[in-house]
Design an enzyme around this catalytic site. Structure first.
Site, short mmCIF file in Angstrom:
data_model
loop_
_atom_site.label_atom_id
_atom_site.label_comp_id
_atom_site.label_asym_id
_atom_site.label_seq_id
_atom_site.Cartn_x
_atom_site.Cartn_y
_atom_site.Cartn_z
N GLN A 85 0.87 -1.53 -0.09
CA GLN A 85 -0.01 0.24 0.15
C GLN A 85 0.72 1.34 0.24
O GLN A 85 0.34 2.21 -0.15
CB GLN A 85 -1.05 0.24 1.06
CG GLN A 85 -2.01 -0.92 1.22
CD GLN A 85 -3.03 -0.68 2.09
OE1 GLN A 85 -2.70 -1.28 3.47
NE2 GLN A 85 -3.97 -0.01 2.20
N HIS A 126 -7.54 -9.34 6.33
CA HIS A 126 -7.11 -8.48 5.12
C HIS A 126 -5.95 -7.65 4.26
O HIS A 126 -5.35 -7.82 3.42
CB HIS A 126 -8.19 -7.16 5.90
CG HIS A 126 -8.17 -5.80 5.42
ND1 HIS A 126 -9.26 -5.46 4.31
CD2 HIS A 126 -6.83 -4.68 4.63
CE1 HIS A 126 -9.32 -4.21 4.37
NE2 HIS A 126 -7.63 -4.01 3.92
N HIS A 183 -3.10 -7.77 1.04
CA HIS A 183 -1.96 -7.29 0.39
C HIS A 183 -1.48 -8.06 -0.65
O HIS A 183 -1.15 -7.24 -1.43
CB HIS A 183 -2.65 -6.02 1.55
CG HIS A 183 -3.30 -5.03 1.08
ND1 HIS A 183 -4.05 -4.34 0.51
CD2 HIS A 183 -4.64 -4.43 2.51
CE1 HIS A 183 -5.04 -3.40 0.51
NE2 HIS A 183 -5.24 -3.50 2.18
NI NI Z 1 -6.67 -2.70 3.06
#
Ligand code: NI
Length: 174
Positions: free
Chosen positions: A50, A135, A139
């Site tokens: 991210q 979660h 990723h």
């Molecule tokens: Ni996320």
């Protein structure tokens, strides 16, 4: 140092991240920076892809705002056990800003990982922690929570994101 959080449809969010090597000395700084970035964005979890780094690294803190911070640093995490039972809960993601939708997850998971000092650890979590673990590990495999939704719902979220971005760009231009 605060890092820039990538948003969908950024292609790096779709890549599979690499195992962190034993002699990788850059991860302590990265973990600190990721934690700072996550807290600044009021998130409960953040995965390295991210912030554009394709390494299997995750930070999580599910403590409430009125509780002591309780950061978790997870290097090379993997789910080694999970409950049969699943539950649908509303989820959001810092890479999909201001969008929330119900996702089905295991109620309880056990994750094996290395901590910031590269010691092998295990953690068993339920509730919000179980959701965050699943979660964030998603990723690392290039999976974003909206992938678990129907195509229609995915389209709606992408459309709303686009609308929000356009509005923001217009406001900034004024
Ligand atoms: Ni996320």
């Amino acid at each position: 140092m605060k890092l820039k959080i990538l948003e969908i449809p950024h292609p790096l969010l779709r890549e599979k991240s690499k195992e962190v090597e034993r002699n990788d000395s850059s991860i302590k700084k990265l973990l600190e920076d990721m934690l700072e970035t996550m807290y600044a964005a009021h998130g409960v979890g953040l995965a390295a892809p991210q912030v554009g780094i394709l390494k299997r690294i995750v930070v999580i803190d599910v403590a409430r705002e009125d509780e002591q911070p309780h950061p978790l640093f997870l290097v090379n995490p993997q789910i080694i056990e999970h409950s049969e039972e699943t539950e649908e809960c509303s989820e959001g993601c810092l890479s999909v800003p201001n969008q929330f939708a119900p996702v089905k997850r295991y109620v309880e998971v056990t994750v094996q990982y290395e901590d910031a000092d590269r010691n092998m650890k295990q953690i068993k979590g339920d509730g919000l922690l179980a959701i965050a673990l699943q979660h964030e590990i998603d990723h690392l495999d290039g999976i974003v929570f909206i992938d678990h939704l129907s195509k229609l719902r995915q389209k709606m979220i992408l459309k709303r994101l686009e609308k929000n971005r356009k509005r923001k760009a217009m406001e900034e231009a004024e």
